[in-house]
Design an enzyme around this catalytic site. Structure first.
Site, PDB file in Angstrom:
ATOM      1  N   GLU A 159      -4.044  31.342 -17.331  1.00  0.00           N
ATOM      2  CA  GLU A 159      -4.202  30.238 -16.382  1.00  0.00           C
ATOM      3  C   GLU A 159      -4.293  28.904 -17.118  1.00  0.00           C
ATOM      4  O   GLU A 159      -5.044  28.772 -18.075  1.00  0.00           O
ATOM      5  CB  GLU A 159      -5.484  30.479 -15.587  1.00  0.00           C
ATOM      6  CG  GLU A 159      -5.866  29.360 -14.668  1.00  0.00           C
ATOM      7  CD  GLU A 159      -7.171  29.672 -13.960  1.00  0.00           C
ATOM      8  OE1 GLU A 159      -7.224  30.668 -13.218  1.00  0.00           O
ATOM      9  OE2 GLU A 159      -8.132  28.919 -14.166  1.00  0.00           O
ATOM     10  N   LYS A 171     -10.673  39.329 -11.891  1.00  0.00           N
ATOM     11  CA  LYS A 171     -10.862  37.878 -11.931  1.00  0.00           C
ATOM     12  C   LYS A 171     -12.247  37.626 -12.503  1.00  0.00           C
ATOM     13  O   LYS A 171     -13.264  37.858 -11.839  1.00  0.00           O
ATOM     14  CB  LYS A 171     -10.718  37.332 -10.514  1.00  0.00           C
ATOM     15  CG  LYS A 171     -10.437  35.868 -10.429  1.00  0.00           C
ATOM     16  CD  LYS A 171      -8.968  35.615 -10.647  1.00  0.00           C
ATOM     17  CE  LYS A 171      -8.617  34.170 -10.875  1.00  0.00           C
ATOM     18  NZ  LYS A 171      -9.305  33.191 -10.064  1.00  0.00           N
ATOM     19  N   ASN A 210      -3.534  26.517 -12.160  1.00  0.00           N
ATOM     20  CA  ASN A 210      -4.656  26.402 -11.234  1.00  0.00           C
ATOM     21  C   ASN A 210      -4.726  24.979 -10.681  1.00  0.00           C
ATOM     22  O   ASN A 210      -4.844  24.015 -11.434  1.00  0.00           O
ATOM     23  CB  ASN A 210      -5.974  26.784 -11.930  1.00  0.00           C
ATOM     24  CG  ASN A 210      -7.056  27.081 -10.907  1.00  0.00           C
ATOM     25  OD1 ASN A 210      -7.083  26.487  -9.822  1.00  0.00           O
ATOM     26  ND2 ASN A 210      -7.943  27.998 -11.226  1.00  0.00           N
ATOM     27  N   GLU A 225      -2.158  28.816  -8.194  1.00  0.00           N
ATOM     28  CA  GLU A 225      -3.481  29.332  -7.833  1.00  0.00           C
ATOM     29  C   GLU A 225      -4.369  28.243  -7.232  1.00  0.00           C
ATOM     30  O   GLU A 225      -4.364  27.111  -7.706  1.00  0.00           O
ATOM     31  CB  GLU A 225      -4.225  29.831  -9.081  1.00  0.00           C
ATOM     32  CG  GLU A 225      -3.490  30.791  -9.968  1.00  0.00           C
ATOM     33  CD  GLU A 225      -4.259  31.019 -11.270  1.00  0.00           C
ATOM     34  OE1 GLU A 225      -3.647  31.466 -12.230  1.00  0.00           O
ATOM     35  OE2 GLU A 225      -5.473  30.710 -11.327  1.00  0.00           O
ATOM     36  N   SER A 226      -5.125  28.621  -6.228  1.00  0.00           N
ATOM     37  CA  SER A 226      -6.208  27.805  -5.635  1.00  0.00           C
ATOM     38  C   SER A 226      -5.727  26.732  -4.652  1.00  0.00           C
ATOM     39  O   SER A 226      -4.694  26.088  -4.866  1.00  0.00           O
ATOM     40  CB  SER A 226      -7.040  27.078  -6.701  1.00  0.00           C
ATOM     41  OG  SER A 226      -7.604  27.967  -7.608  1.00  0.00           O
ATOM     42  N   LYS A 233     -13.385  37.332  -2.592  1.00  0.00           N
ATOM     43  CA  LYS A 233     -14.243  36.291  -3.177  1.00  0.00           C
ATOM     44  C   LYS A 233     -15.380  35.980  -2.213  1.00  0.00           C
ATOM     45  O   LYS A 233     -15.155  35.392  -1.160  1.00  0.00           O
ATOM     46  CB  LYS A 233     -13.331  35.064  -3.379  1.00  0.00           C
ATOM     47  CG  LYS A 233     -13.949  33.831  -3.953  1.00  0.00           C
ATOM     48  CD  LYS A 233     -12.873  32.725  -4.030  1.00  0.00           C
ATOM     49  CE  LYS A 233     -13.329  31.512  -4.760  1.00  0.00           C
ATOM     50  NZ  LYS A 233     -12.300  30.450  -4.795  1.00  0.00           N
ATOM     51  N   GLU A 237      -7.232  37.500  -2.718  1.00  0.00           N
ATOM     52  CA  GLU A 237      -8.468  37.594  -3.512  1.00  0.00           C
ATOM     53  C   GLU A 237      -9.686  37.965  -2.662  1.00  0.00           C
ATOM     54  O   GLU A 237      -9.880  37.431  -1.571  1.00  0.00           O
ATOM     55  CB  GLU A 237      -8.708  36.248  -4.192  1.00  0.00           C
ATOM     56  CG  GLU A 237      -9.894  36.240  -5.147  1.00  0.00           C
ATOM     57  CD  GLU A 237      -9.759  35.122  -6.167  1.00  0.00           C
ATOM     58  OE1 GLU A 237      -9.027  35.302  -7.158  1.00  0.00           O
ATOM     59  OE2 GLU A 237     -10.388  34.074  -5.967  1.00  0.00           O
TER      60      GLU A 237
HETATM   61  O1  LIG Z   1     -13.376  28.596  -6.826  1.00  0.00           O
HETATM   62  C1  LIG Z   1     -14.139  27.896  -7.507  1.00  0.00           C
HETATM   63  O2  LIG Z   1     -14.971  27.120  -7.030  1.00  0.00           O
HETATM   64  C2  LIG Z   1     -14.082  27.976  -9.010  1.00  0.00           C
HETATM   65  C3  LIG Z   1     -14.933  27.189  -9.758  1.00  0.00           C
HETATM   66  C4  LIG Z   1     -14.931  27.269 -11.137  1.00  0.00           C
HETATM   67  C5  LIG Z   1     -14.062  28.122 -11.790  1.00  0.00           C
HETATM   68  C6  LIG Z   1     -13.187  28.918 -11.044  1.00  0.00           C
HETATM   69  C7  LIG Z   1     -13.194  28.836  -9.681  1.00  0.00           C
HETATM   70  N1  LIG Z   1     -12.362  29.651  -8.921  1.00  0.00           N
HETATM   71  C8  LIG Z   1     -11.643  30.750  -9.435  1.00  0.00           C
HETATM   72  C9  LIG Z   1     -10.256  30.791  -8.936  1.00  0.00           C
HETATM   73  O3  LIG Z   1      -9.380  30.682  -9.736  1.00  0.00           O
HETATM   74  C10 LIG Z   1     -10.008  30.949  -7.470  1.00  0.00           C
HETATM   75  O4  LIG Z   1     -10.907  31.889  -6.967  1.00  0.00           O
HETATM   76  C11 LIG Z   1      -8.609  31.406  -7.080  1.00  0.00           C
HETATM   77  O5  LIG Z   1      -7.622  30.657  -7.695  1.00  0.00           O
HETATM   78  C12 LIG Z   1      -8.444  31.305  -5.564  1.00  0.00           C
HETATM   79  O6  LIG Z   1      -8.704  29.986  -5.144  1.00  0.00           O
HETATM   80  P1  LIG Z   1      -8.904  29.610  -3.609  1.00  0.00           P
HETATM   81  O7  LIG Z   1      -7.715  30.125  -2.865  1.00  0.00           O
HETATM   82  O8  LIG Z   1      -8.990  28.127  -3.576  1.00  0.00           O
HETATM   83  O9  LIG Z   1     -10.151  30.292  -3.173  1.00  0.00           O
END
Ligand SMILES: O=C(O)c1ccccc1NCC(=O)[C@H](O)[C@H](O)COP(=O)(O)O
Length: 268
Positions: A166, A117, A187, A217-218, A57, A55
């Site tokens: 998601e 996204k 997520n 995810e995340s 970001k 991603e």
């Molecule tokens: O990333 C956040 O803080 C967030 C807050 C509120 C809604 C969505 C959010 N993130 C979007 C995503 O789904 C993430 O960017 C994506 O899954 C990647 O996550 P990460 O690897 O933890 O950056």
């Protein structure tokens, strides 16, 4: 109001403003509009790829600014050279510092699926996704009624876009499964506390029917977690911050994917 409600309120305003400034008829003139899309689900499951959706970001509500200097072109090309299966590009400006131009740049320089996204609540954003060169869109179960989610998914499919749905829990999953979805993502981030735990993914993986590609995810920060999630049945892994917090996100991705490949060899 939690963060998702705040973001959705902002999206409602944005969509209304954009619709009057750039009506759908105008978006349909984009060269990407008639073009074919590249299948996200096929690339996630390709044997020669890592399954990682890398991603782009810049910032997030949970972490603030993550990387103010990364360039889309260098980062996304590097992600793909590192062995990512696909790209995810945040297009939300207000909360994530992204833009439609970021996605179009990623599209222009890479032959791979590109996920838009964003927080989609209206058909307009799907037409817009197609017009900027996306291959797939995200629909967040927590942000939409099941009937609306299904309508938007069907609309996206009519343009050849694939749909990632998601979820955060079993109820969202059960209430929203439908025939227009391609990929189901769990997520790991709790949107009320911003805490992440891989246990959220592990608890739901067996409840996702096998006809859908399954992604986690995340909050994925080490290669061991990928091995663990794969063993549970996940095929794809969406990673943003772990790469983007490096001054060279593409190098961080290459080192990460190299470690997974090494561990795979060791496990045999
Ligand atoms: O990333 C956040 O803080 C967030 C807050 C509120 C809604 C969505 C959010 N993130 C979007 C995503 O789904 C993430 O960017 C994506 O899954 C990647 O996550 P990460 O690897 O933890 O950056």
């Amino acid at each position: 109001m939690d963060i998702l409600q705040k973001i959705i309120a902002q999206k409602e305003k944005e969509v209304a403003d954009k619709q009057s400034l750039y009506p759908e008829k105008l978006l349909e003139k984009s060269t990407y509009f008639e073009g074919r899309t590249i299948s996200l689900k096929r690339y996630i499951t390709r044997e020669d790829k890592s399954g990682i959706i890398a991603e782009f970001k810049r910032q997030s509500p949970s972490k603030g600014v993550i990387n103010a200097h990364a360039k889309v072109e260098r980062t996304t090309i590097g992600y793909m050279q590192a062995g990512a299966s696909a790209l995810s590009v945040l297009t939300d400006k207000e909360f994530f510092g992204g833009s439609n131009e970021d996605l179009s740049t990623a599209r222009k320089f890479n032959f791979c699926p590109v996920l838009r996204k964003d927080f989609i609540i209206d058909e307009y954003q799907i037409v817009e996704a197609k017009s900027i060169g996306a291959d797939a869109i995200l629909l967040i179960a927590a942000a939409l009624e099941p009937k609306r989610l299904k309508e938007l998914a069907a609309f996206a499919k009519s343009f050849g876009l694939e749909v990632l749905m998601e979820v955060h829990n079993e109820a969202e999953l059960e209430n929203n499964l439908n025939e227009h979805l391609d990929v189901v993502g769990v997520n790991n981030r709790n949107l009320k506390t911003f805490e992440t735990t891989i246990e959220t993914s592990k608890a739901l993986v067996d409840k996702i029917p096998n006809e859908f590609v399954k992604i986690s995810e995340s909050g994925i920060s080490d290669p061991e977690t990928i091995i663990d999630l794969k063993a549970c049945g996940f095929q794809g892994f969406l990673i943003g911050e772990t790469f983007m917090k490096s001054s060279r996100p593409e190098r961080a991705a290459a080192e990460f994917i190299e470690k997974i490949e090494k561990q795979k060899l060791e496990i045999g």
